[in-house]
Structures are given as C-alpha cells and as structure tokens.
Design an enzyme around this catalytic site. Structure first.
Site, mmCIF file in Angstrom:
data_model
loop_
_atom_site.group_PDB
_atom_site.id
_atom_site.type_symbol
_atom_site.label_atom_id
_atom_site.label_comp_id
_atom_site.label_asym_id
_atom_site.label_seq_id
_atom_site.Cartn_x
_atom_site.Cartn_y
_atom_site.Cartn_z
ATOM 1 N N ASP A 211 16.918 -41.005 66.629
ATOM 2 C CA ASP A 211 17.360 -39.994 67.581
ATOM 3 C C ASP A 211 18.739 -40.483 67.981
ATOM 4 O O ASP A 211 18.867 -41.482 68.702
ATOM 5 C CB ASP A 211 16.433 -39.942 68.801
ATOM 6 C CG ASP A 211 16.864 -38.841 69.759
ATOM 7 O OD1 ASP A 211 18.066 -38.783 70.082
ATOM 8 O OD2 ASP A 211 16.022 -38.041 70.187
ATOM 9 N N HIS A 212 19.773 -39.809 67.513
ATOM 10 C CA HIS A 212 21.101 -40.423 67.647
ATOM 11 C C HIS A 212 21.534 -40.565 69.107
ATOM 12 O O HIS A 212 22.413 -41.339 69.418
ATOM 13 C CB HIS A 212 22.147 -39.699 66.798
ATOM 14 C CG HIS A 212 22.650 -38.413 67.361
ATOM 15 N ND1 HIS A 212 21.963 -37.238 67.261
ATOM 16 C CD2 HIS A 212 23.790 -38.113 68.039
ATOM 17 C CE1 HIS A 212 22.657 -36.281 67.838
ATOM 18 N NE2 HIS A 212 23.769 -36.773 68.333
ATOM 19 N N GLU B 21 27.008 -27.874 75.463
ATOM 20 C CA GLU B 21 27.871 -27.885 74.272
ATOM 21 C C GLU B 21 28.775 -26.668 74.294
ATOM 22 O O GLU B 21 28.363 -25.591 74.757
ATOM 23 C CB GLU B 21 27.016 -27.840 73.007
ATOM 24 C CG GLU B 21 26.139 -29.047 72.818
ATOM 25 C CD GLU B 21 25.483 -29.015 71.443
ATOM 26 O OE1 GLU B 21 26.077 -29.561 70.504
ATOM 27 O OE2 GLU B 21 24.405 -28.412 71.317
ATOM 28 N N HIS C 139 16.234 -35.273 72.091
ATOM 29 C CA HIS C 139 17.320 -35.930 72.831
ATOM 30 C C HIS C 139 17.092 -35.917 74.350
ATOM 31 O O HIS C 139 17.207 -36.941 75.016
ATOM 32 C CB HIS C 139 18.666 -35.260 72.540
ATOM 33 C CG HIS C 139 18.996 -35.149 71.082
ATOM 34 N ND1 HIS C 139 18.664 -36.122 70.171
ATOM 35 C CD2 HIS C 139 19.649 -34.195 70.367
ATOM 36 C CE1 HIS C 139 19.093 -35.763 68.972
ATOM 37 N NE2 HIS C 139 19.682 -34.598 69.059
ATOM 38 N N ASP D 195 15.282 -28.188 69.110
ATOM 39 C CA ASP D 195 16.482 -28.869 68.612
ATOM 40 C C ASP D 195 16.960 -29.963 69.571
ATOM 41 O O ASP D 195 17.481 -30.981 69.132
ATOM 42 C CB ASP D 195 17.597 -27.824 68.414
ATOM 43 C CG ASP D 195 18.832 -28.407 67.757
ATOM 44 O OD1 ASP D 195 18.695 -29.034 66.690
ATOM 45 O OD2 ASP D 195 19.941 -28.250 68.316
ATOM 46 N N LYS E 77 24.122 -24.036 74.012
ATOM 47 C CA LYS E 77 25.311 -23.930 73.169
ATOM 48 C C LYS E 77 26.219 -22.846 73.718
ATOM 49 O O LYS E 77 25.789 -21.968 74.446
ATOM 50 C CB LYS E 77 24.899 -23.598 71.737
ATOM 51 C CG LYS E 77 24.105 -24.723 71.098
ATOM 52 C CD LYS E 77 24.135 -24.647 69.598
ATOM 53 C CE LYS E 77 23.343 -25.766 68.952
ATOM 54 N NZ LYS E 77 24.030 -27.065 68.982
ATOM 55 N N LYS F 139 15.800 -36.481 62.374
ATOM 56 C CA LYS F 139 15.182 -35.264 62.875
ATOM 57 C C LYS F 139 15.618 -34.083 62.000
ATOM 58 O O LYS F 139 16.647 -34.200 61.348
ATOM 59 C CB LYS F 139 15.550 -35.028 64.330
ATOM 60 C CG LYS F 139 16.992 -34.564 64.563
ATOM 61 C CD LYS F 139 17.239 -34.328 66.015
ATOM 62 C CE LYS F 139 17.023 -32.889 66.402
ATOM 63 N NZ LYS F 139 18.224 -32.055 66.331
ATOM 64 N N LYS G 230 23.896 -43.703 71.514
ATOM 65 C CA LYS G 230 25.129 -43.449 72.276
ATOM 66 C C LYS G 230 25.318 -44.572 73.292
ATOM 67 O O LYS G 230 24.375 -44.997 73.955
ATOM 68 C CB LYS G 230 25.063 -42.097 72.995
ATOM 69 C CG LYS G 230 25.202 -40.914 72.049
ATOM 70 C CD LYS G 230 25.247 -39.626 72.825
ATOM 71 C CE LYS G 230 25.146 -38.434 71.892
ATOM 72 N NZ LYS G 230 26.402 -38.011 71.306
ATOM 73 N N ARG H 291 21.187 -35.640 43.660
ATOM 74 C CA ARG H 291 20.910 -35.009 42.361
ATOM 75 C C ARG H 291 22.127 -34.931 41.443
ATOM 76 O O ARG H 291 21.997 -35.020 40.227
ATOM 77 C CB ARG H 291 20.367 -33.609 42.595
ATOM 78 C CG ARG H 291 18.864 -33.624 42.731
ATOM 79 C CD ARG H 291 18.324 -32.294 42.400
ATOM 80 N NE ARG H 291 19.014 -31.291 43.204
ATOM 81 C CZ ARG H 291 18.442 -30.283 43.805
ATOM 82 N NH1 ARG H 291 17.157 -30.106 43.678
ATOM 83 N NH2 ARG H 291 19.114 -29.409 44.507
#
Ligand code: BG6
Length: 476
Positions: A170-171, A209, A233, A228, A324, A141, A175, A46
């Site tokens: 989906d990263h 993580e 994943h 998430d 996490k 996602k 990998k 934008r």
C-alpha cells in the site's frame, strides 16, 4: 548503507507502474548508493525485447520521472538491468529465468501484473523451482474487490508462499509523512498522553486529488473511491492514527495493532456517508465522459463518519473524505483537541482549541495550533498561532527531495522488513468492513451526488460535519 545483494524480477516490467514508479525508484536508490554493484533488476514481460531494448525502456522511464538525471550514473544503473520474455500462462521463458537467477542472493519477484495472473506466476515460480522458502513476492493493489476475492487471492499466494514471504504494497505506507505519524505519536512524550477520547474532539482525514480518472476509467468505474482509496490508503492512515502503541517497532507488533483498529470499526449507517461524482464544466470533462459510461453510478468522491469502538476512541468521530477533481491536491490529517475543561479567560478568549495537522502532501510537514497572548499592550487577548514544521525547511536545502514511497518500500522488501506492508488478515478485515457499505448502495440503487469539478465535493459532505457542529478544514 547498501542492502544485501539481490536479483529483483519485475513481472510486468514494461508496464505503467514499472515505468512510473519501480524503475525510477530503483534508480534513485542506486544514486543514493543503496543498490549493490552486483544487484540485478530483471524485467520480465511478454514482449520480445533484448536486454538493450529494455534498457531503453528503463532509460526513458527514468528520464521522464526523475527530475535530475546524470547520464553517466544512469548508464551504470542500466548496466544492472536485464530482460527476459516470459509467458505467465505458458512455458516460455521459465527455464531461462531459472538459469539466470542467482540462488545465493536475495530473490524478490514483483508481481506488477493483473491479480488474475498472481496464481499463474506463483505456480510457475514453484513448478520451475525458481522460488524457494527464502524468496519474496511483492503484490500490488487492487488486492481483491471484496472479501471473497481477497480471500481467494490470499489462498492462491498461500499455496506457494508463507506470509513472511508476501509483501502487499500500500504505497501510502511508504510515504515519508505517513511513517512520520508513528514517529510523532510514539517518539514524543507530548502527544500520546492526550491521544484519546478525553482530549480529542474529532479527527479528520482528507485525501483530495486534483486529477480525474486519467485514462483509468475502465478500472475505476468498477471500483469507485471506496474500493480505490478508502479500503486501503485511508484505512491505513486511520489505523496509524488510532492504533495502540505496539510493544516494538516490528512488523507483526505493528500489524497486530492495526488489525485491532480495523476490527473495532463500527458499521457505518447510510446517513453518515456522502457519495459524489464530478461534473464537467470550464473545459473539463465530467466523470461520466471520462469513464465513457453515461449512466455510471460510481462515486469519485466519498465522505464518511466512522467510529472505532474501543476504550481509547469511544465517542470520537473520524471524518474521512477523499475524491478526484477537487480544488487542490491536498492530503492532511487533522486532530482537533477538545475545549479546555475550564478556562480562566472570558468570552471569546476562552474559545481556543489546539489543532494538530499533519500534511501528507504536498508541502509535507505538520503544525500545531497553539494559543498565545497577542503581543502588545492591549490586555490579555488570545490568538492562535501555528508551531510550523515544514519538513523541507527542517531538513535543509540539501534534503529537499522527499523520497518516493516506492523507493523505501522496494528496499524494505530486500531488507526483509514487512512493517510497512499489509498482512493478509488486515486486508481481509478491511474488506469485511467495506463490503456491507457497498452492498447497501447496490441494494438501494444509491446514486452519487453530482459536484462541480474544482470544488470541495458535494454540499452534503459539508453538512455531514455541520450538523455535528464541526467543519472540514479547507482544501488548499
Ligand atoms: C492509487 C489510486 O492507489 O492512489 C489512484 O488507485 C490515486 O486512484 C492514487 O490517484 C493516489 O496516490 P498519490 O500517491 O498520488 O496520493
């Protein structure tokens, strides 16, 4: 080898993902000589930026996220970047985009925006005759928050694009080590014959993580670890471990097999799930402080025991765990083989197991625990030693930088290779399995167990395995 010439339009071009992943990833591919000199990256958002303003955004993004930047190379890269101010919900910018795009090269449109804008973008790309049957769209996602919303998103995209044009990222699939899962399984004679219930005791998948929710509290508190991480994943990792060998390494062959795995997953009963939420302590904030919601019942940790009801996996539990603010960043898949059917050794010497562990990050690599005789004259004593293959060592000092997932995936879009992208039916099947679990928590008013920051998660997660006579690998 350079890919074919392309114009890549990044909607949300000045957003967080573009800055952290897309632009730095493209820069690395440029350095590797994979981006043709005539290819163009067109940021679209934008703000009223000029080309030069946007190049400055890209310059800062690359300098921040790439470890060694050659200024001359960076300037050449920036020369291939353009910008267009565009309004996803209005008319502004669309005719300019049509004039800018070269229709004779590959056109890809990266929707790096909120899913609520996918429909607007798709519709305007069509009504302005910018996208055609050869264009590709890339979406990120979260792909829905349940089956219903995912179906709606699929329908929105399908109204304008064929499935072969849609690249759902989906990263994790990009990998390096995740791709290696397929190489290990289907490129070696050693593993596949043993890859079944007769020889495997159980499989563990851990994605731990160290970070907390990191300023993403508003999104995360509505999602939680299940939506998430597990629905996408972890599910993809599970699929690659559990799927049957596809007949070829092709996009539909691979995705057909993954889909069968998801469809074979059994409902998970309540006592096979542990949800957790991190506490603060030692100068660290708690989850509830991080998301600014003192009554939040969202999980930042989840452990669950999953069964895949098919011929290959009957009776083999898959233990999944992600969270996490755990004690280390460490993602690993561990395949624990069964005891020998009969051991010729006695006592403790008979109790050795093979364990294959595949380290996704950090320190990417794999090791296979094998049993050998302890060297020396002390009789037949057995010990376990790892056959270790750390990829950075194996690849040599010039190859120590493992490519980021996005680099590979964006180039796959240009190459037209969908193997490492999720198909619409896969995403829906994953939600169909996840939804009843989440609904169960909501109906029961389930409250996650608190766990200490920098720990391995709630004690109950340990119990999930202990009561089966098994234990998690250390997170380290
Ligand atoms: C994202 C999640 O998809 O993956 C994040 O939304 C998570 O919450 C991240 O931190 C993990 O990715 P990686 O590549 O750091 O393991």
């Amino acid at each position: 080898i350079p890919v074919d010439d392309f114009d890549l339009v990044i909607f949300g071009g000045s957003g967080d993902l573009a800055k952290r992943k897309i632009l730095p990833g493209l820069y690395r591919r440029f350095v590797a000589g994979q981006m043709p000199e005539t290819a163009r990256i067109i940021g679209a958002a934008r703000s009223d930026y000029s080309d030069d303003d946007y190049r400055q955004v890209a310059r800062e993004a690359v300098e921040e996220h790439v470890s060694e930047v050659d200024q001359e190379v960076l300037s050449a890269f920036l020369g291939q970047i353009h910008y267009l101010a565009i309004d996803a919900k209005g008319d502004k910018g669309w005719s300019e985009l049509r004039d800018l795009i070269r229709f004779e090269v590959i056109n890809a449109f990266y929707f790096s925006v909120a899913p609520s804008l996918f429909g607007d973008l798709a519709e305007r790309l069509h009504s302005n005759k910018i996208a055609d049957k050869n264009s590709r769209v890339v979406v990120e996602k979260p792909f829905g928050r349940d089956l219903e919303t995912a179906q709606a998103l699929n329908e929105t995209l399908a109204a304008h694009f064929k499935e072969r044009q849609i690249y759902r990222i989906d990263h994790y699939l990009g990998k390096e080590t995740v791709q290696n899962l397929m190489a290990v399984r289907f490129g070696n004679v050693l593993f596949e014959p043993l890859w079944k219930t007769h020889y495997i005791d159980h499989i563990q998948i851990t994605v731990a993580e160290e970070i907390g929710v990191e300023g993403r509290g508003e999104y995360y508190d509505k999602s939680g670890a299940m939506r998430d991480m597990v629905q996408n994943h972890m599910m993809q990792l599970l699929c690659l471990i559990a799927m049957e060998p596809p007949s070829v390494f092709g996009s539909d062959a691979v995705r057909d097999e993954k889909l069968k795995v998801i469809r074979a997953l059994q409902p998970v009963s309540n006592h096979e799930i542990v949800r957790g939420q991190y506490d603060g302590g030692e100068g660290l904030t708690s989850y509830r402080e991080d998301v600014d919601n003192p009554r939040s019942h969202t999980e930042s940790f989840i452990a669950l025991k999953v069964h895949c009801a098919n011929w290959r996996w009957a009776g083999v539990p898959f233990y999944l765990r992600t969270g996490k603010r755990l004690k280390a960043r460490s993602s690993e898949i561990t395949v624990v083989f069964k005891d020998l059917a009969h051991s010729i050794f006695e006592g403790d010497e008979a109790r050795h197991r093979n364990i294959l562990s595949i380290r996704l990050q950090p320190n990417e690599g794999m090791d296979l625990q094998v049993t050998i005789k302890e060297p020396g004259p002390g009789g037949m004593r057995l010990i376990d030693v790892p056959l270790d293959m750390t990829f950075a060592d194996a690849l040599g000092p010039d190859n120590d930088e493992i490519p980021d997932a996005y680099e590979r995936l964006i180039m796959d879009v240009i190459r037209g290779n969908q193997t490492l992208f999720m198909r619409g039916d896969e995403v829906e099947a994953a939600w169909a399995w996840t939804d009843p679990i989440i609904e169960g928590w909501q109906e029961r008013g389930d409250v996650p167990k608190p766990y200490d920051s920098c720990s391995a998660g709630p004690e109950d997660a340990m119990m999930l395995m202990h009561r089966d006579g098994r234990r998690w690998r250390d997170i380290k």
